[in-house]
Write a protein that holds these residues in place. Structure first.
Motif, mmCIF file in Angstrom:
data_model
loop_
_atom_site.group_PDB
_atom_site.id
_atom_site.type_symbol
_atom_site.label_atom_id
_atom_site.label_comp_id
_atom_site.label_asym_id
_atom_site.label_seq_id
_atom_site.Cartn_x
_atom_site.Cartn_y
_atom_site.Cartn_z
ATOM 1 N N SER A 97 34.075 59.429 45.619
ATOM 2 C CA SER A 97 34.047 58.133 44.941
ATOM 3 C C SER A 97 32.636 57.704 44.549
ATOM 4 O O SER A 97 32.455 56.964 43.587
ATOM 5 N N ASP A 98 31.630 58.174 45.275
ATOM 6 C CA ASP A 98 30.256 57.792 44.961
ATOM 7 C C ASP A 98 29.459 58.955 44.370
ATOM 8 O O ASP A 98 28.244 59.005 44.480
ATOM 9 N N GLU A 99 30.139 59.862 43.697
ATOM 10 C CA GLU A 99 29.469 61.022 43.123
ATOM 11 C C GLU A 99 28.437 60.631 42.074
ATOM 12 O O GLU A 99 27.353 61.204 42.019
ATOM 13 N N ALA A 100 28.731 59.650 41.242
ATOM 14 C CA ALA A 100 27.791 59.252 40.183
ATOM 15 C C ALA A 100 26.476 58.768 40.779
ATOM 16 O O ALA A 100 25.396 59.132 40.298
ATOM 17 N N VAL A 101 26.547 57.973 41.850
ATOM 18 C CA VAL A 101 25.334 57.455 42.494
ATOM 19 C C VAL A 101 24.545 58.594 43.134
ATOM 20 O O VAL A 101 23.333 58.701 42.948
ATOM 21 N N GLU A 102 25.236 59.447 43.883
ATOM 22 C CA GLU A 102 24.561 60.553 44.559
ATOM 23 C C GLU A 102 23.973 61.534 43.559
ATOM 24 O O GLU A 102 22.897 62.091 43.784
ATOM 25 N N ALA A 103 24.654 61.766 42.448
ATOM 26 C CA ALA A 103 24.131 62.687 41.429
ATOM 27 C C ALA A 103 22.861 62.131 40.800
ATOM 28 O O ALA A 103 21.939 62.886 40.473
ATOM 29 N N ALA A 104 22.796 60.825 40.642
ATOM 30 C CA ALA A 104 21.593 60.207 40.090
ATOM 31 C C ALA A 104 20.413 60.344 41.050
ATOM 32 O O ALA A 104 19.267 60.509 40.620
ATOM 33 N N ILE A 105 20.695 60.294 42.355
ATOM 34 C CA ILE A 105 19.640 60.441 43.359
ATOM 35 C C ILE A 105 19.147 61.882 43.428
ATOM 36 O O ILE A 105 17.950 62.140 43.518
ATOM 37 N N ASP A 106 20.087 62.836 43.370
ATOM 38 C CA ASP A 106 19.728 64.255 43.365
ATOM 39 C C ASP A 106 19.196 64.598 41.979
ATOM 40 O O ASP A 106 19.958 64.668 41.028
ATOM 41 N N ASP A 107 17.922 64.795 41.875
ATOM 42 C CA ASP A 107 17.323 65.115 40.568
ATOM 43 C C ASP A 107 17.273 66.629 40.411
ATOM 44 O O ASP A 107 16.291 67.273 40.753
ATOM 45 N N TRP A 108 18.360 67.211 39.906
ATOM 46 C CA TRP A 108 18.468 68.661 39.807
ATOM 47 C C TRP A 108 17.399 69.254 38.906
ATOM 48 O O TRP A 108 16.842 70.303 39.208
ATOM 49 N N ALA A 109 17.100 68.608 37.805
ATOM 50 C CA ALA A 109 16.081 69.145 36.896
ATOM 51 C C ALA A 109 14.729 69.227 37.596
ATOM 52 O O ALA A 109 14.022 70.231 37.489
ATOM 53 N N ASP A 110 14.373 68.192 38.332
ATOM 54 C CA ASP A 110 13.099 68.201 39.041
ATOM 55 C C ASP A 110 13.082 69.258 40.136
ATOM 56 O O ASP A 110 12.098 69.960 40.327
ATOM 57 N N GLU A 111 14.200 69.376 40.860
ATOM 58 C CA GLU A 111 14.293 70.372 41.937
ATOM 59 C C GLU A 111 14.207 71.802 41.401
ATOM 60 O O GLU A 111 13.582 72.663 41.996
ATOM 61 N N LEU A 112 14.873 72.066 40.297
ATOM 62 C CA LEU A 112 14.972 73.439 39.784
ATOM 63 C C LEU A 112 13.769 73.876 38.962
ATOM 64 O O LEU A 112 13.569 75.071 38.739
ATOM 65 N N ARG A 113 12.986 72.941 38.508
ATOM 66 C CA ARG A 113 11.879 73.225 37.587
ATOM 67 C C ARG A 113 10.960 74.363 38.063
ATOM 68 O O ARG A 113 10.565 75.214 37.285
ATOM 69 N N ALA A 114 10.657 74.398 39.335
ATOM 70 C CA ALA A 114 9.688 75.366 39.847
ATOM 71 C C ALA A 114 10.309 76.686 40.310
ATOM 72 O O ALA A 114 9.598 77.605 40.673
ATOM 73 N N PHE A 115 11.629 76.787 40.282
ATOM 74 C CA PHE A 115 12.278 77.972 40.828
ATOM 75 C C PHE A 115 12.253 79.138 39.850
ATOM 76 O O PHE A 115 12.523 78.989 38.670
ATOM 77 N N GLU A 116 11.958 80.306 40.384
ATOM 78 C CA GLU A 116 11.896 81.542 39.608
ATOM 79 C C GLU A 116 13.230 81.887 38.943
ATOM 80 O O GLU A 116 13.249 82.515 37.884
ATOM 81 N N ILE A 117 14.328 81.461 39.529
ATOM 82 C CA ILE A 117 15.644 81.760 38.962
ATOM 83 C C ILE A 117 15.741 81.270 37.511
ATOM 84 O O ILE A 117 16.468 81.844 36.702
#
Length: 140
Positions: free
Chosen positions: A49-69
């Motif tokens: 039910s709170d996926e939208a809020v949690e997804a906004a907090i989890d900044d996937w682009a920022d987290e993934l930016r430095a990964f070699e993958i």
């Protein structure tokens, strides 16, 4: 340990995105398997039910930016795609940041999910996006 797995090229993994711990495990997979070329993510849970809020907090682009993958992954397949916030954020981050991604496959059992995905994603010209109907419902 924290040793990188440099020989693994293809991975199929199930994840419950509504659980923060599993989202963190997914980030660790991206970090410690940097040379993955093909990745299939299978969403194994329902939408929280709170996926939208949690997804906004989890900044996937920022987290993934430095990964070699981001420089090696050629194929991203998302099974059990529901078109909700976590999935969209993850896919958008790969579309935005990956220099090697060539194919994105969205698999779902509902047509409206495809329409939501098509309106949400703005893939770069080098990425081929395909939508596949899931056979999971037929097995139940």
């Amino acid at each position: 340990g924290t040793k990188l797995m440099t020989t693994l090229k293809n991975l199929h993994i199930g994840v419950s995105l509504s659980k923060e711990k599993e989202r963190k495990h997914l980030l660790n997979i991206f970090k410690y398997f940097p040379y993955l070329e093909k990745l299939t993510l299978w969403r194994m849970d329902d939408i929280s039910s709170d996926e939208a809020v949690e997804a906004a907090i989890d900044d996937w682009a920022d987290e993934l930016r430095a990964f070699e993958i981001m420089r090696h992954l050629c194929l991203l397949k998302f099974q059990g795609f529901k078109g909700r916030d976590f999935e969209v954020c993850i896919v958008e981050a790969f579309l935005k940041l990956s220099t090697s991604l060539r194919d994105l496959v969205i698999e779902s059992d509902t047509e409206d999910t495809f329409e939501r995905a098509k309106s949400a994603f703005k893939p770069p010209s080098q990425v081929n996006v395909s939508y596949q109907k899931s056979n999971v419902a037929a097995l139940e």
